[in-house]
Design a protein around this motif. Sequence first.
Motif, PDB file in Angstrom:
ATOM      1  N   ASN A 167       0.816  -1.225   0.000  1.00 37.99           N
ATOM      2  CA  ASN A 167       0.000   0.000   0.000  1.00 37.99           C
ATOM      3  C   ASN A 167       0.849   1.274   0.000  1.00 37.99           C
ATOM      4  O   ASN A 167       0.632   2.183   0.789  1.00 37.99           O
ATOM      5  CB  ASN A 167      -0.941   0.016   1.212  1.00 37.99           C
ATOM      6  CG  ASN A 167      -2.095  -0.959   1.070  1.00 37.99           C
ATOM      7  OD1 ASN A 167      -2.934  -0.833   0.175  1.00 37.99           O
ATOM      8  ND2 ASN A 167      -2.134  -1.954   1.942  1.00 37.99           N
ATOM      9  N   ASP A 209      -5.507  -2.380  -1.014  1.00 34.95           N
ATOM     10  CA  ASP A 209      -6.600  -1.877  -0.173  1.00 34.95           C
ATOM     11  C   ASP A 209      -7.161  -0.529  -0.622  1.00 34.95           C
ATOM     12  O   ASP A 209      -7.933   0.089   0.103  1.00 34.95           O
ATOM     13  CB  ASP A 209      -6.120  -1.729   1.283  1.00 34.95           C
ATOM     14  CG  ASP A 209      -5.736  -3.052   1.914  1.00 34.95           C
ATOM     15  OD1 ASP A 209      -6.383  -4.063   1.600  1.00 34.95           O
ATOM     16  OD2 ASP A 209      -4.777  -3.071   2.721  1.00 34.95           O
ATOM     17  N   PRO A 218     -12.053   0.138  -2.233  1.00 37.22           N
ATOM     18  CA  PRO A 218     -13.095  -0.685  -1.597  1.00 37.22           C
ATOM     19  C   PRO A 218     -14.328  -0.796  -2.489  1.00 37.22           C
ATOM     20  O   PRO A 218     -14.650   0.105  -3.255  1.00 37.22           O
ATOM     21  CB  PRO A 218     -13.406   0.072  -0.306  1.00 37.22           C
ATOM     22  CG  PRO A 218     -12.961   1.474  -0.562  1.00 37.22           C
ATOM     23  CD  PRO A 218     -11.784   1.365  -1.477  1.00 37.22           C
ATOM     24  N   SER A 278     -10.774  -4.528  -3.640  1.00 29.95           N
ATOM     25  CA  SER A 278     -10.280  -4.380  -2.270  1.00 29.95           C
ATOM     26  C   SER A 278     -11.340  -4.720  -1.231  1.00 29.95           C
ATOM     27  O   SER A 278     -12.527  -4.429  -1.403  1.00 29.95           O
ATOM     28  CB  SER A 278      -9.804  -2.943  -2.035  1.00 29.95           C
ATOM     29  OG  SER A 278      -8.739  -2.630  -2.900  1.00 29.95           O
ATOM     30  N   PRO A 289     -11.119  -3.755   2.513  1.00 27.98           N
ATOM     31  CA  PRO A 289     -10.247  -3.059   3.457  1.00 27.98           C
ATOM     32  C   PRO A 289     -10.553  -3.266   4.936  1.00 27.98           C
ATOM     33  O   PRO A 289      -9.881  -2.679   5.787  1.00 27.98           O
ATOM     34  CB  PRO A 289     -10.448  -1.588   3.076  1.00 27.98           C
ATOM     35  CG  PRO A 289     -11.832  -1.528   2.527  1.00 27.98           C
ATOM     36  CD  PRO A 289     -12.056  -2.842   1.837  1.00 27.98           C
ATOM     37  N   THR A 307     -10.249  -4.234   8.553  1.00 29.13           N
ATOM     38  CA  THR A 307      -8.993  -4.529   9.234  1.00 29.13           C
ATOM     39  C   THR A 307      -9.064  -5.833  10.017  1.00 29.13           C
ATOM     40  O   THR A 307      -9.969  -6.043  10.819  1.00 29.13           O
ATOM     41  CB  THR A 307      -8.625  -3.383  10.194  1.00 29.13           C
ATOM     42  OG1 THR A 307      -8.511  -2.166   9.442  1.00 29.13           O
ATOM     43  CG2 THR A 307      -7.306  -3.669  10.899  1.00 29.13           C
ATOM     44  N   SER A 354      -5.499  -6.339   6.045  1.00 27.54           N
ATOM     45  CA  SER A 354      -6.902  -6.176   5.680  1.00 27.54           C
ATOM     46  C   SER A 354      -7.499  -7.530   5.311  1.00 27.54           C
ATOM     47  O   SER A 354      -6.782  -8.518   5.117  1.00 27.54           O
ATOM     48  CB  SER A 354      -7.031  -5.227   4.490  1.00 27.54           C
ATOM     49  OG  SER A 354      -6.485  -5.828   3.325  1.00 27.54           O
ATOM     50  N   HIS A 384      -6.157  -8.401   1.858  1.00 29.36           N
ATOM     51  CA  HIS A 384      -4.759  -8.840   1.943  1.00 29.36           C
ATOM     52  C   HIS A 384      -4.686 -10.254   2.515  1.00 29.36           C
ATOM     53  O   HIS A 384      -3.891 -11.087   2.065  1.00 29.36           O
ATOM     54  CB  HIS A 384      -3.982  -7.861   2.818  1.00 29.36           C
ATOM     55  CG  HIS A 384      -2.500  -8.040   2.771  1.00 29.36           C
ATOM     56  ND1 HIS A 384      -1.618  -7.026   3.075  1.00 29.36           N
ATOM     57  CD2 HIS A 384      -1.720  -9.111   2.474  1.00 29.36           C
ATOM     58  CE1 HIS A 384      -0.386  -7.468   2.960  1.00 29.36           C
ATOM     59  NE2 HIS A 384      -0.418  -8.739   2.602  1.00 29.36           N
TER      60      HIS A 384
END
Length: 257
Positions: free
Chosen positions: A30, A38, A41, A105, A107, A109, A192, A195
Motif C-alpha cells: 500500500n 486496499d 473498496p 479491495s 479493506p 482490518t 486487511s 490482503h
Amino acid sequence: MKRGIYLAYGVGCYLMFFAVYAYMAGFVGNFLVPKSIDSTPVESVGGAIAVDAALLLLFGIQHSVMAREGFKRAWTKLVPSAIERSTYVLVSNLAVMLLMWQWQSLPATVWNVEGAGRYVLWGLFATGWLLVPLASLMISHFDLFGLRQVWLHWRGQEYQSLPFHTPMLYRFVRHPLYVGWFTAFWMTPTMSAGHLLFAGILSAYMVAASRVEERDLVNHFGGLYEDYQQTVPAFVPRFGRRAVLASPETGGVNSSP
C-alpha cells in the motif's frame, strides 16, 4: 538476425519482471502506486471475493501448468525452445498485471500493529521482498528468467540443464524462494481482509506447487534429490542439522512452481 531478436526479447521479458515485481511490492504494501491491495473498496463483499479468488486461481493455473514438462513439449512446437522460458516469464508478468489491475479491495482490518512492532513488521516485509531475488541468485537466477537460454542461443551453443547444488540458504530449507514470498505476503503491520485473502490463497498455492515441483525434481535428479528431501526441511530450517551437499558434477535445484 533471429538470434539477436530472441536475445532482445529475453532481456525485455526479464526487465519487465523487475518492473512488475517492484510495482507488486508497492501494491501489497500500500505505498507508491496508484492502485494498491486496499485502495479501492467495493460495495459487494461477495462479488469482490469471487473476483479476487478467480484472479488468484488464474495466476496459479498459468504459473504451474506452463512450467510442467508435458506442457513445454507441446508448447515448444509453437514457441521456439530458446524463448520458451522468456515467454513463460512474459505470460506470468501479464497474469500478475491483470490481477493487480482488476483486484477488488476488502479493506476491513484484521489486525493493526502499532509501536515498535510496526517497524519490525515493515522490516520483515522488506526482507521478504529482497529474499526472493536473492534466493534465485543463489541457484539459477538467469536460467529461471530465461536469460541463459537466449544467451546460449545467441552464441550458438546448445542448452544444458544446470547441475544440482545446494548453496547458502538451500542448505537449510529446500524452498527459500517460497519462504521469501511467505514473508513478503504475511509480514505487514496492517492486515486487511483482502490482503488476508491474497496471502492465504497464494500461500496454499505455494505449498501445493512445491509438492508438484518436487515430484518433477525427483524425476529429473532421482535419488540425489530424494536424499536432499530427507535431510533438509521444505520451509522451516533446522539449524542444528547439516544439510546434504551435492557435488557440482551431479546435477541444481532448478525448477518452476
